[in-house]
Design a protein around this motif. Structure first.
Motif, short mmCIF file in Angstrom:
data_model
loop_
_atom_site.label_atom_id
_atom_site.label_comp_id
_atom_site.label_asym_id
_atom_site.label_seq_id
_atom_site.Cartn_x
_atom_site.Cartn_y
_atom_site.Cartn_z
N ILE A 13 20.54 29.77 60.83
CA ILE A 13 20.50 30.93 59.92
C ILE A 13 19.89 30.50 58.57
N PHE A 17 16.29 31.99 57.34
CA PHE A 17 16.17 32.78 56.10
C PHE A 17 15.24 32.12 55.10
N PHE A 20 11.49 32.51 56.00
CA PHE A 20 10.81 33.78 55.72
C PHE A 20 10.71 34.07 54.22
N ILE A 21 11.47 33.34 53.46
CA ILE A 21 11.35 33.50 52.01
C ILE A 21 10.20 32.64 51.47
N PHE A 178 6.08 37.95 59.40
CA PHE A 178 7.34 38.41 59.99
C PHE A 178 7.05 39.58 60.94
N TYR A 180 9.14 42.15 63.47
CA TYR A 180 10.48 42.63 63.84
C TYR A 180 10.74 42.47 65.34
N VAL A 183 11.13 38.80 66.40
CA VAL A 183 12.42 38.25 65.95
C VAL A 183 13.56 38.82 66.80
N ARG A 184 13.51 40.09 67.05
CA ARG A 184 14.55 40.74 67.86
C ARG A 184 14.56 40.14 69.27
N LEU A 187 16.03 36.67 69.20
CA LEU A 187 17.49 36.68 69.05
C LEU A 187 18.17 37.00 70.38
N ARG A 439 21.68 49.21 73.57
CA ARG A 439 21.20 47.90 73.11
C ARG A 439 22.29 47.16 72.36
N TYR A 443 24.29 43.58 73.03
CA TYR A 443 24.41 42.46 72.08
C TYR A 443 25.88 42.11 71.84
#
Lengths: 470, 485
Positions: A13, A17, A20-21, A178, A180, A183-184, A187, A439, A443
């Motif tokens: 994590i 994070f 991506f920053i 990035f 979405y 990344v999804r 995960l 969904r 999860y």
């Protein structure tokens, strides 16, 4: 730092994070630092070995291009150094034991020589770079930092997939935006992989360990069940690692190679080896099988090459004659069994055919895995010799009570059914296109099931991934 | 990125909410006795320190609460003593436990039992993590627990430390019945460690002041085994880890900052089960020397009896109830000698008397309160066989038993050793509804007698003493076959 640990969750994590920053041009540095931190968390001295491998192969690539007349020698030196390190840390004691058994006390034995996690994987990965540069397939990398990241990239560092430089290296120079969906998807792959590992594979492992760690105390159908279950444990354990690796890399924007494609739905052993540990087999195919001549000369030469590949592959898995025997058995399967299976081409294309032949392949493969799993050669023979169809009444005496055993089998069936659907074209996009409530339910079920039904805890035995030992 | 961060946050929050909801059911609470005792001890100290301060605090692992009788210690020193410990816990955990207790009370004297100052960490000793978890989960101060988490546990064990349902999630498959019992029993157990109508703790887990003991002393068979198979503990192989050395210094500093006197105590093991204790004594002595603190090493100057130790062939065996009395007596003498003016006398304080008056341990050390009709005085400053008996009285302790005691002052001019005598009374009593004349034999009490006074004490059935005919000292012809080994 295991993937299925709280420590890794916090680590990932934080890295994700920060990644991506950070500005794109520094991301390689973050990932490199994170990779060394990840690897060093096992044992700080491992970093010396990986750095040695990195530096030798990096500079060998540059020198091969700069001094073409010496490229053979340079390549040979790079191979010698890296394989030498691999040999010393992984195979020396095995070699010494074997020599000493023939001629007592010929070679010294080093008790303190500890196995180095991931050395087989990153050594092969680094050597593939050297050989690709030698063969002119890729240009040498000039950025040592990005090259170091190629060798040590933490998602795939300790248990693959073994990446070719042509696939992974260029990605480190691309601008990663990035995404979405990516990344999804990453995960979900991670959560699925952890679920398979912690809830199913590790629970099967309890039963298998009870049988295989005390082979004289188990007999009959228990040995057969344990062996078949081990084949599933091995698959789920290794494939889940690969999925977590691929999912993790995907989050950062990197595409790793697929390592497993539903191997227990194979219709022949040739098909099986295109579906199982794909990247290792590709490595052996390209860097050993083809230079040996491959199947250019039909007949005995091809058979010889196949046998050599499988024996070497067996040895790659572990410094033990058991692994060599395991490899040998599989080479026989490929050479002998597949001749029979070749004639059943039409039947194999149908779903029933896939299930039937897949089951047959799985059973034969399981039989070979006795040598893979047994602690010693003698143990393997004991397991085989005690196999028969009696003793089912003892089924729940080997670490799993009736409830856990039944649940585990049902979950195995669930995974198998999911893979059948995948074989028929069902992809994860179907999940992502489902209503949000479905969904999120998936999860949550996967996450909470892992937390509350996982085979982990203070009393659990080692839950590291099986392929870490290779 | 914002979208996925929000979704990730929402899903994580749902997962956390579900986990916390499951935690709140207490279904996964640990079910072993030692967990419950540890929780009860901590609940006890939290409750006690709401209104009172603790004067003597004893800490350590199970050796601390098996080795010392806090009621006896409290009565002997006229103070409030408490033992807080968790089985198998480490010194590092003890340090953080003390930090938490300091937020509630500042003891005058902190006594650390030395067996927890070892080289155990949970990476090298199985069961140590479980022990630290027991102690950790019993505490309630959130901030203290948060501060200590990174020091007590490795990162991967943080979820186990904070979430009982994660730690014991395998109950779902392996302990279904216990899950059910936990849900049913938790309110009962919580109830049983609350105060009863007499303002004292009631119920199964009577851990008033944090004491627990077994009762059976060493038998011949086990003693023979020790002789035959040899000692199980080698003092030359006992070490203190660098971590514990560091925490010793921290504890010392903490005590200095808070004006708490610190001492070390070693509760003994059976002498046949240990060798080379002198080696450890030298080693440990060097470690604590810079701290300039006292150490009462009861393994040294050993005069304990087999009846003082649990009847087991085991390295880490404990003292019996008798053994804890014997150890406590030595600790009392040590405190009297070294810390004379440190512990305030609270014998006239109402809150102290509420806890200890009319307990068995009170009367050997103190006199009855005037006008206490429950205490029947039989003799007061009377010459019995040439010996002045200061006091002889009876009182009922509970509905099931009472005690009779007699006290005399040690006198050099006495030419008999009262240790070999019983105090005998012939009296008319009403017992079990019947009036009769009986002889009551009150044995010499090793536990309560010391260099200044001699105490005779015995338990009896509930009595109504109607008339005392005669008192005398009777020679104890039944020789004590136990020798200090």
């Amino acid at each position: 730092m295991l993937f299925n640990s709280f420590e890794f969750l916090l680590f990932f994590i934080t890295v994700a994070f920060t990644y991506f920053i950070l500005k794109d041009k520094w991301r390689w540095a973050l990932l490199l630092g994170a990779s060394y931190f990840f690897y060093g968390s096992w044992n700080i001295s491992y970093l010396i070995l990986i750095l040695l491998s990195t530096v030798t192969t990096f500079y060998s690539g540059i020198l091969i291009e700069k001094i073409p007349s010496q490229k053979k020698n340079i390549t040979f030196s790079s191979l010698a150094i890296n394989l030498g390190i691999l040999f010393f840390f992984k195979y020396y004691n095995f070699f010494a034991t074997t020599v000493n058994s023939l001629n007592e006390d010929t070679l010294p034995f080093f008790d303190s020589l500890l196995p180095v996690v991931g050395i087989s994987f990153y050594t092969f990965q680094a050597l593939s770079y050297t050989m690709d540069v030698y063969n002119g397939k890729i240009k040498s990398q000039k950025h040592i930092g990005k090259y170091a990241l190629f060798v040590s990239f933490f998602p795939q560092l300790v248990a693959g997939p073994i990446e070719k430089a042509s696939n992974l290296l260029p990605q480190f120079s691309e601008n990663k935006i990035f995404n979405y969906d990516r990344v999804r998807s990453g995960l979900l792959l991670i959560v699925w992989g952890i679920f398979k590992k912690v809830v199913i594979a590790d629970r099967i492992g309890i039963f298998v360990s009870e049988v295989y760690n005390a082979p004289s105390e188990s007999y009959g159908v228990i040995n057969i069940i344990a062996t078949i279950l081990f084949s599933f444990q091995l698959y789920l354990d290794f494939s889940s690692y690969s999925e977590i690796a691929i999912g993790s890399a995907r989050i950062f924007g990197y595409k790793l190679s697929i390592n497993f494609i539903r191997p227990y739905l194979s219709v022949s052993f040739k098909d099986f080896w295109r579906r199982w540990h794909i990247t290792l087999n590709a490595w052996f195919f390209e860097y050993l099988y083809l230079p040996l001549g491959g199947n250019k000369k039909k007949g005995i030469t091809t058979i010889r090459n196949i046998i050599i590949i499988f024996l070497v592959s067996g040895l790659w898995h572990g410094a033990s004659w058991n692994f060599v025997i395991w490899g040998g058995i599989n080479s026989i399967y490929l050479v002998v069994i597949d001749r029979f299976l070749q004639s059943k081409k039409k039947k194999k294309k149908k779903l029933f055919g896939k299930i039937f032949f897949g089951t047959l392949i799985m059973l034969l493969w399981s039989a070979s895995l006795v040598f893979f799993r047994a602690n010693t050669f003698e143990d393997a023979l004991t397991i085989y010799s005690n196999m028969n169809f009696s003793g089912i009444e003892n089924l729940y005496d080997f670490g799993l009570n009736e409830l856990t055993f039944k649940i585990t089998i049902r979950l195995l069936i669930l995974v198998y059914v999911i893979e059948l659907f995948q074989e028929l074209g069902f992809t994860e996009n179907k999940i992502f296109n489902a209503p949000i409530i479905i969904r999120w339910l998936i999860y949550l079920i996967l996450s909470l099931s892992t937390l509350y039904f996982g085979a982990y805890g203070l009393d659990s035995s080692d839950s590291s991934f099986i392929y870490f030992q290779f | 990125m914002k979208r996925i961060t929000i979704k990730f946050f929402i899903i994580s929050s749902i997962i956390i909410a579900v986990v916390l909801k499951i935690e709140s059911t207490n279904a996964f609470n640990p079910i072993s006795g030692t967990d419950l005792y540890t929780h009860a001890r901590w609940n006890s100290i939290y409750d006690l320190t709401e209104k009172d301060t603790i004067d003597v605090l004893i800490m350590g692992n199970s050796r601390s609460y098996n080795g010392i009788n806090p009621k006896q210690l409290s009565c002997a020193t006229s103070s409030l003593s408490f033992i807080i410990g968790a089985p198998g816990t480490t010194f590092k955990d003890t340090y953080f436990s003390f930090k938490e207790i300091l937020k509630r009370t500042k003891p005058k004297l902190l006594v650390i039992e030395t067996y927890c100052i070892n080289n155990f960490s949970y990476t090298n000793s199985s069961g140590t993590l479980q022990s630290i978890l027991k102690s950790f989960s019993a505490k309630i101060n959130f901030k203290s627990k948060l501060e200590s988490t990174p020091f007590l546990f490795e990162v991967n064990d943080w979820p186990y430390a904070w979430l009982t349902s994660i730690r014991n999630h395998n109950y779902i498959f392996d302990e279904k019945q216990n899950l059910q019992e936990n849900i049913e029993k938790t309110p009962q157990i919580e109830e049983s460690i609350k105060k009863g109508s007499d303002n004292k703790y009631v119920g199964k887990y009577q851990l008033y002041l944090g004491k627990y003991n077994g009762n059976s002393g060493l038998k011949k068979k086990v003693i023979e085994r020790y002789k035959k198979e040899g000692p199980l503990t080698d003092g030359a192989k006992r070490f203190v880890s660098d971590t514990h050395k560091e925490y010793l210094k921290k504890l010392n500093t903490l005590c200095l900052e808070n004006n708490v006197e610190l001492m070390f105590l070693t509760i003994p093991v059976y002498s046949g089960s240990i060798k080379n204790h002198d080696v450890f004594r030298n080693y440990f002595g060097k470690i604590i020397k810079p701290l300039n603190r006292n150490w009462l090493d009861l393994q040294n100057n050993y005069d304990f009896l087999p009846s003082h130790f649990d009847n087991v062939y085991k390295a880490a065996h404990h003292t019996t109830a008798d053994g804890s009395f014997a150890c406590t007596k030595k600790l009392v003498d040590f405190i009297d000698n070294k810390y004379q003016d440190l512990i305030p006398s609270r014998k006239s304080e109402k809150s102290w008397l509420e806890k200890f008056y009319n307990t068995e341990e009170y009367f050997p050390y103190h006199s009855a309160i005037n006008n206490d009709k429950k205490v029947i005085k039989l003799i007061e400053n009377k010459n019995v066989d040439g010996i002045i008996v200061k006091e002889c009285a009876y009182t009922s302790i509970t509905q099931k038993y009472g005690i009779i005691w007699g006290k005399t002052i040690l006198n050099d001019s006495l030419n008999i050793n009262l240790k070999n005598y019983n105090l005998g009374l012939i009296a008319k009593v009403k017992m079990d509804g019947e009036v009769k004349n009986i002889q009551i034999i009150i044995p010499y009490s090793d536990i309560y007698s010391n260099g200044k006074k001699i105490v005779f004490l015995t338990r009896t059935k509930p009595l109504e003493i109607q008339q005392l005919y005669r008192a005398s000292f009777i020679e104890n012809k039944k020789k004590n076959s136990e020798e200090s080994i």
